[in-house]
Design an enzyme around this catalytic site. Structure first.
Site, PDB file in Angstrom:
ATOM      1  N   ASP A  11       0.886  -1.169   0.000  1.00 31.21           N
ATOM      2  CA  ASP A  11       0.000   0.000   0.000  1.00 31.21           C
ATOM      3  C   ASP A  11       0.917   1.211   0.000  1.00 31.21           C
ATOM      4  O   ASP A  11       1.689   1.413   0.945  1.00 31.21           O
ATOM      5  CB  ASP A  11      -0.856  -0.067   1.275  1.00 31.21           C
ATOM      6  CG  ASP A  11      -1.775   1.141   1.460  1.00 31.21           C
ATOM      7  OD1 ASP A  11      -1.596   2.151   0.746  1.00 31.21           O
ATOM      8  OD2 ASP A  11      -2.654   1.062   2.342  1.00 31.21           O
ATOM      9  N   TYR A  89      -3.658   9.679   0.547  1.00 29.94           N
ATOM     10  CA  TYR A  89      -3.589   9.385   1.972  1.00 29.94           C
ATOM     11  C   TYR A  89      -2.668   8.183   2.209  1.00 29.94           C
ATOM     12  O   TYR A  89      -2.754   7.176   1.511  1.00 29.94           O
ATOM     13  CB  TYR A  89      -4.986   9.088   2.534  1.00 29.94           C
ATOM     14  CG  TYR A  89      -4.963   9.073   4.039  1.00 29.94           C
ATOM     15  CD1 TYR A  89      -4.741  10.252   4.751  1.00 29.94           C
ATOM     16  CD2 TYR A  89      -5.113   7.890   4.746  1.00 29.94           C
ATOM     17  CE1 TYR A  89      -4.681  10.240   6.131  1.00 29.94           C
ATOM     18  CE2 TYR A  89      -5.054   7.876   6.132  1.00 29.94           C
ATOM     19  CZ  TYR A  89      -4.829   9.052   6.817  1.00 29.94           C
ATOM     20  OH  TYR A  89      -4.758   9.040   8.177  1.00 29.94           O
ATOM     21  N   GLY A 102      18.904  -5.551   0.417  1.00 36.91           N
ATOM     22  CA  GLY A 102      19.176  -6.913  -0.072  1.00 36.91           C
ATOM     23  C   GLY A 102      17.971  -7.832  -0.159  1.00 36.91           C
ATOM     24  O   GLY A 102      17.928  -8.711  -1.006  1.00 36.91           O
ATOM     25  N   ASP A 130      -7.825  -7.415   0.904  1.00 36.51           N
ATOM     26  CA  ASP A 130      -7.580  -6.134   1.573  1.00 36.51           C
ATOM     27  C   ASP A 130      -8.384  -6.083   2.864  1.00 36.51           C
ATOM     28  O   ASP A 130      -9.452  -6.681   2.963  1.00 36.51           O
ATOM     29  CB  ASP A 130      -7.932  -4.946   0.671  1.00 36.51           C
ATOM     30  CG  ASP A 130      -7.385  -3.633   1.246  1.00 36.51           C
ATOM     31  OD1 ASP A 130      -6.365  -3.674   1.971  1.00 36.51           O
ATOM     32  OD2 ASP A 130      -7.963  -2.572   0.959  1.00 36.51           O
ATOM     33  N   LYS A 131      -7.829  -5.338   3.840  1.00 39.12           N
ATOM     34  CA  LYS A 131      -8.416  -5.133   5.171  1.00 39.12           C
ATOM     35  C   LYS A 131      -8.466  -6.406   6.000  1.00 39.12           C
ATOM     36  O   LYS A 131      -9.409  -6.661   6.738  1.00 39.12           O
ATOM     37  CB  LYS A 131      -9.832  -4.525   5.046  1.00 39.12           C
ATOM     38  CG  LYS A 131      -9.865  -3.201   4.287  1.00 39.12           C
ATOM     39  CD  LYS A 131      -9.100  -2.089   4.971  1.00 39.12           C
ATOM     40  CE  LYS A 131      -9.118  -0.814   4.153  1.00 39.12           C
ATOM     41  NZ  LYS A 131      -8.050  -0.783   3.103  1.00 39.12           N
ATOM     42  N   TYR A 232       0.843   0.129  15.051  1.00 40.07           N
ATOM     43  CA  TYR A 232      -0.068  -0.051  13.921  1.00 40.07           C
ATOM     44  C   TYR A 232       0.257   0.937  12.810  1.00 40.07           C
ATOM     45  O   TYR A 232       0.281   2.136  13.034  1.00 40.07           O
ATOM     46  CB  TYR A 232      -1.524   0.153  14.365  1.00 40.07           C
ATOM     47  CG  TYR A 232      -2.509  -0.059  13.232  1.00 40.07           C
ATOM     48  CD1 TYR A 232      -2.585  -1.282  12.586  1.00 40.07           C
ATOM     49  CD2 TYR A 232      -3.352   0.971  12.809  1.00 40.07           C
ATOM     50  CE1 TYR A 232      -3.487  -1.488  11.552  1.00 40.07           C
ATOM     51  CE2 TYR A 232      -4.259   0.771  11.779  1.00 40.07           C
ATOM     52  CZ  TYR A 232      -4.324  -0.469  11.153  1.00 40.07           C
ATOM     53  OH  TYR A 232      -5.211  -0.670  10.135  1.00 40.07           O
ATOM     54  N   LYS A 235      -2.940  -2.455   7.945  1.00 35.71           N
ATOM     55  CA  LYS A 235      -3.102  -3.898   8.056  1.00 35.71           C
ATOM     56  C   LYS A 235      -2.203  -4.619   7.057  1.00 35.71           C
ATOM     57  O   LYS A 235      -1.800  -4.054   6.048  1.00 35.71           O
ATOM     58  CB  LYS A 235      -4.580  -4.231   7.828  1.00 35.71           C
ATOM     59  CG  LYS A 235      -5.037  -5.492   8.497  1.00 35.71           C
ATOM     60  CD  LYS A 235      -4.917  -5.445   9.997  1.00 35.71           C
ATOM     61  CE  LYS A 235      -5.143  -6.816  10.634  1.00 35.71           C
ATOM     62  NZ  LYS A 235      -4.621  -6.863  12.003  1.00 35.71           N
ATOM     63  N   ASP A 236      -1.942  -5.910   7.347  1.00 34.92           N
ATOM     64  CA  ASP A 236      -0.972  -6.699   6.571  1.00 34.92           C
ATOM     65  C   ASP A 236      -1.659  -7.416   5.421  1.00 34.92           C
ATOM     66  O   ASP A 236      -1.391  -8.595   5.169  1.00 34.92           O
ATOM     67  CB  ASP A 236      -0.338  -7.743   7.479  1.00 34.92           C
ATOM     68  CG  ASP A 236      -0.239  -7.253   8.904  1.00 34.92           C
ATOM     69  OD1 ASP A 236       0.523  -6.322   9.116  1.00 34.92           O
ATOM     70  OD2 ASP A 236      -0.968  -7.767   9.771  1.00 34.92           O
ATOM     71  N   GLN A 245      -5.370 -27.618 -10.850  1.00 35.21           N
ATOM     72  CA  GLN A 245      -5.625 -28.677 -11.858  1.00 35.21           C
ATOM     73  C   GLN A 245      -4.557 -29.780 -11.854  1.00 35.21           C
ATOM     74  O   GLN A 245      -3.522 -29.657 -11.209  1.00 35.21           O
ATOM     75  CB  GLN A 245      -5.731 -28.075 -13.276  1.00 35.21           C
ATOM     76  CG  GLN A 245      -6.815 -27.032 -13.432  1.00 35.21           C
ATOM     77  CD  GLN A 245      -8.243 -27.528 -13.283  1.00 35.21           C
ATOM     78  OE1 GLN A 245      -9.118 -26.780 -12.865  1.00 35.21           O
ATOM     79  NE2 GLN A 245      -8.497 -28.774 -13.625  1.00 35.21           N
ATOM     80  N   ARG A 269      -9.651   0.194  10.952  1.00 32.05           N
ATOM     81  CA  ARG A 269      -8.487   0.400  11.821  1.00 32.05           C
ATOM     82  C   ARG A 269      -7.818  -0.913  12.234  1.00 32.05           C
ATOM     83  O   ARG A 269      -7.186  -1.001  13.291  1.00 32.05           O
ATOM     84  CB  ARG A 269      -8.884   1.188  13.071  1.00 32.05           C
ATOM     85  CG  ARG A 269      -9.436   2.563  12.750  1.00 32.05           C
ATOM     86  CD  ARG A 269     -10.095   3.203  13.946  1.00 32.05           C
ATOM     87  NE  ARG A 269     -10.848   4.389  13.548  1.00 32.05           N
ATOM     88  CZ  ARG A 269     -10.345   5.620  13.561  1.00 32.05           C
ATOM     89  NH1 ARG A 269      -9.116   5.830  13.921  1.00 32.05           N
ATOM     90  NH2 ARG A 269     -11.090   6.635  13.180  1.00 32.05           N
ATOM     91  N   TYR A 351      -5.357  -0.863  17.265  1.00 30.62           N
ATOM     92  CA  TYR A 351      -5.569   0.531  17.577  1.00 30.62           C
ATOM     93  C   TYR A 351      -6.231   0.562  18.938  1.00 30.62           C
ATOM     94  O   TYR A 351      -7.266  -0.074  19.135  1.00 30.62           O
ATOM     95  CB  TYR A 351      -6.654   1.029  16.610  1.00 30.62           C
ATOM     96  CG  TYR A 351      -6.340   2.227  15.792  1.00 30.62           C
ATOM     97  CD1 TYR A 351      -5.634   2.072  14.600  1.00 30.62           C
ATOM     98  CD2 TYR A 351      -6.792   3.491  16.163  1.00 30.62           C
ATOM     99  CE1 TYR A 351      -5.400   3.163  13.801  1.00 30.62           C
ATOM    100  CE2 TYR A 351      -6.544   4.579  15.360  1.00 30.62           C
ATOM    101  CZ  TYR A 351      -5.855   4.418  14.181  1.00 30.62           C
ATOM    102  OH  TYR A 351      -5.635   5.486  13.382  1.00 30.62           O
TER     103      TYR A 351
HETATM  104  P1  13P Z   1      -4.997  -0.643   5.057  1.00 32.19           P
HETATM  105  O1  13P Z   1      -4.020  -1.583   5.680  1.00 32.19           O
HETATM  106  O2  13P Z   1      -5.726  -1.268   3.913  1.00 32.19           O
HETATM  107  O3  13P Z   1      -4.328   0.646   4.671  1.00 32.19           O
HETATM  108  O4  13P Z   1      -6.110  -0.311   6.129  1.00 32.19           O
HETATM  109  C1  13P Z   1      -5.818   0.552   7.159  1.00 32.19           C
HETATM  110  C2  13P Z   1      -6.978   0.902   8.007  1.00 32.19           C
HETATM  111  O5  13P Z   1      -6.760   1.265   9.155  1.00 32.19           O
HETATM  112  C3  13P Z   1      -8.347   0.822   7.471  1.00 32.19           C
HETATM  113  O6  13P Z   1      -9.324   1.307   8.364  1.00 32.19           O
HETATM  114  P1  13P Z   2     -12.772 -30.595 -18.272  1.00 34.58           P
HETATM  115  O1  13P Z   2     -13.154 -31.965 -18.711  1.00 34.58           O
HETATM  116  O2  13P Z   2     -13.661 -29.515 -18.802  1.00 34.58           O
HETATM  117  O3  13P Z   2     -11.335 -30.286 -18.515  1.00 34.58           O
HETATM  118  O4  13P Z   2     -12.967 -30.528 -16.682  1.00 34.58           O
HETATM  119  C1  13P Z   2     -12.157 -31.284 -15.842  1.00 34.58           C
HETATM  120  C2  13P Z   2     -12.215 -30.809 -14.448  1.00 34.58           C
HETATM  121  O5  13P Z   2     -11.317 -31.082 -13.694  1.00 34.58           O
HETATM  122  C3  13P Z   2     -13.347 -29.977 -13.982  1.00 34.58           C
HETATM  123  O6  13P Z   2     -13.249 -29.713 -12.628  1.00 34.58           O
HETATM  124 MG    MG Z   3      -4.114   2.058   3.347  1.00 34.29          MG
HETATM  125 MG    MG Z   4      -4.857  -2.243   2.284  1.00 30.90          MG
HETATM  126 MG    MG Z   5      -2.518  -2.541   4.619  1.00 33.23          MG
END
Ligand code: 13P
Ligand code: 13P
Ligand code: MG
Ligand code: MG
Ligand code: MG
EC number: 3.1.3.11
Length: 385
Positions: A11, A89, A102, A130-131, A232, A235-236, A245, A269, A351
């Protein structure tokens, strides 16, 4: 020759809060990878979910390659400059270190990489959330690779019948363990149910897999931002790669693991439980209460180092039911405001103002004559008969 799939995400700024990426920033990251990845990468793809930019790179240099990591880091730095210019932001939010040293691990961006013996058709899906946090992958990865009710291939495909090997990380103590399914299913479940501590890092085929012995078939980002920063900083939001297949979960068995919008922690948060909603790319922006947490799925095939695709896998009315359930759960949970279990328990909140509040009220607390609670209860397996 072996092929490496390196998926690195960060992000680096959002429009307007933590909702979405800004297209010129994504383009800058893409332009940087295109120009500087020449001669290093055989192919790449740039995408996003919510406010996280995602770089998928194909190359022959193996995992943990410093040039590949530096390429992604520098691309995020270039994108951050654009994010700063327009005042996004949290510009550079996940870039927690000042300079590249590295290996991008431990610097903020999430990393999922695997070196593979590519099959003559090598289909795989990249899931991006996300989130939420890395442990959000525990439930669906377990279902895909170990639950026959989700993946009947485990029962009816002779190449899957022997099960898989799971690599599980204890991200609090910094240790890992390899356990096989189905033999150690209950041991695995005992751990991964505690998703803020035990996370599935990788899945491998077993040595006797006829088509693809002893291969890494799934990998998930496990990077924890707060462990790196000590506080904080967002988020990760994790990502994961799942090969599919011929002796692995079919495409539809893999996606099916997301048909139930199970609860994950993150959301507002980083401190609330909410349902994980599977969405197509057109709905990959986070709005309600900064969410709800979302997952998108991009399906590719790989041949001679080149990607074909992606297909936007959750852009399908067959997942409308899951989305509807997710929205119903959102309505239900949101009415609880700051109460658990909508709000995370104290020790998992990212938080909190509580220590400061308690400090301010310290002198007002009065003694009660009671047995103080034991800090850690003894483990009990007591029968009551
Ligand atoms: P992100 O990790 O997606 O930036 O979210 C942060 C957050 O605090 C959302 O409320
Ligand atoms: P197909 O015969 O269309 O390749 O499908 C095989 C299969 O694994 C479906 O989940
Ligand atoms: Mg963010
Ligand atoms: Mg995010
Ligand atoms: Mg994040």
């Amino acid at each position: 020759m072996k092929t490496t799939i390196s998926h690195i995400k960060a992000d680096i700024g959002s429009l307007p809060g933590h909702s979405s990426v800004y297209e010129p920033v994504v383009q800058e990251v893409g332009k940087f990878i295109k120009e500087h990845g020449n001669g290093i990468l055989t192919d790449h793809f740039i995408s996003h979910v919510g406010d996280d930019i995602q770089i998928t790179m194909i190359h022959n240099r193996g995992v943990d390659n410093s040039e590949i990591h530096e390429l992604a880091w520098d691309a995020f730095i270039a994108g951050t400059a654009v994010a700063k210019k327009v005042g996004l932001y949290g510009a550079g939010q996940d870039l927690l270190k000042d300079s590249f040293s590295g290996n991008i691990k431990g610097m903020g961006p999430g990393v999922a990489e695997m070196e593979i013996n590519a099959r003559k058709s090598e289909p795989f899906i990249i899931y991006m959330m996300d989130k939420t946090e890395p442990g959000a992958f525990n439930f669906p990865i377990f279902k895909m690779f170990a639950d026959p009710y989700n993946t009947p291939g485990l029962v009816i495909d002779p190449n899957m019948h022997d099960g898989f090997k799971f690599e599980i990380w204890d991200i609090i103590e910094g240790k890992k363990i390899y356990l096989d399914t189905p033999d150690h299913m209950y041991d695995i479940m005992g751990m991964i149910g505690s998703k803020s501590r035990y996370v599935i890092k990788r899945v491998f085929t077993k040595k006797n897999h006829e088509k693809l012995p002893d291969e890494n078939v799934s990998v998930i980002t496990t990077d924890k931002l707060s462990f790196i920063a000590g506080e904080y900083v967002g988020k990760d939001d994790p990502a994961g790669i799942v090969r599919i297949q011929s002796g692995l979960p079919a495409s539809g068995e893999s996606l099916e693991a997301f048909s139930h919008p199970y609860l994950v922690s993150g959301w507002m948060r980083g401190s609330f439980n909410g349902p994980l909603m599977p969405v197509g790319m057109k709905n990959a922006n986070m709005t309600r209460f900064d969410g709800p947490p979302r997952v998108v799925a991009l399906g590719f095939v790989l041949k001679d180092g080149k990607l074909t695709g992606p297909m936007d896998m959750f852009d399908d009315p067959a997942f409308d039911g899951a989305r509807k359930t997710a929205v119903d759960v959102v309505d239900y949970l949101r009415r609880m405001g700051p109460f658990e279990p909508h709000r995370l328990p104290e020790d998992e909140m990212e938080y909190t103002s509580l220590p400061k509040v308690l400090e301010r009220l310290k002198s007002q607390f009065q003694h009660i004559d009671m047995e103080p609670a034991k800090k850690k209860l003894k483990v009990s397996t007591k029968d009551f008969d």
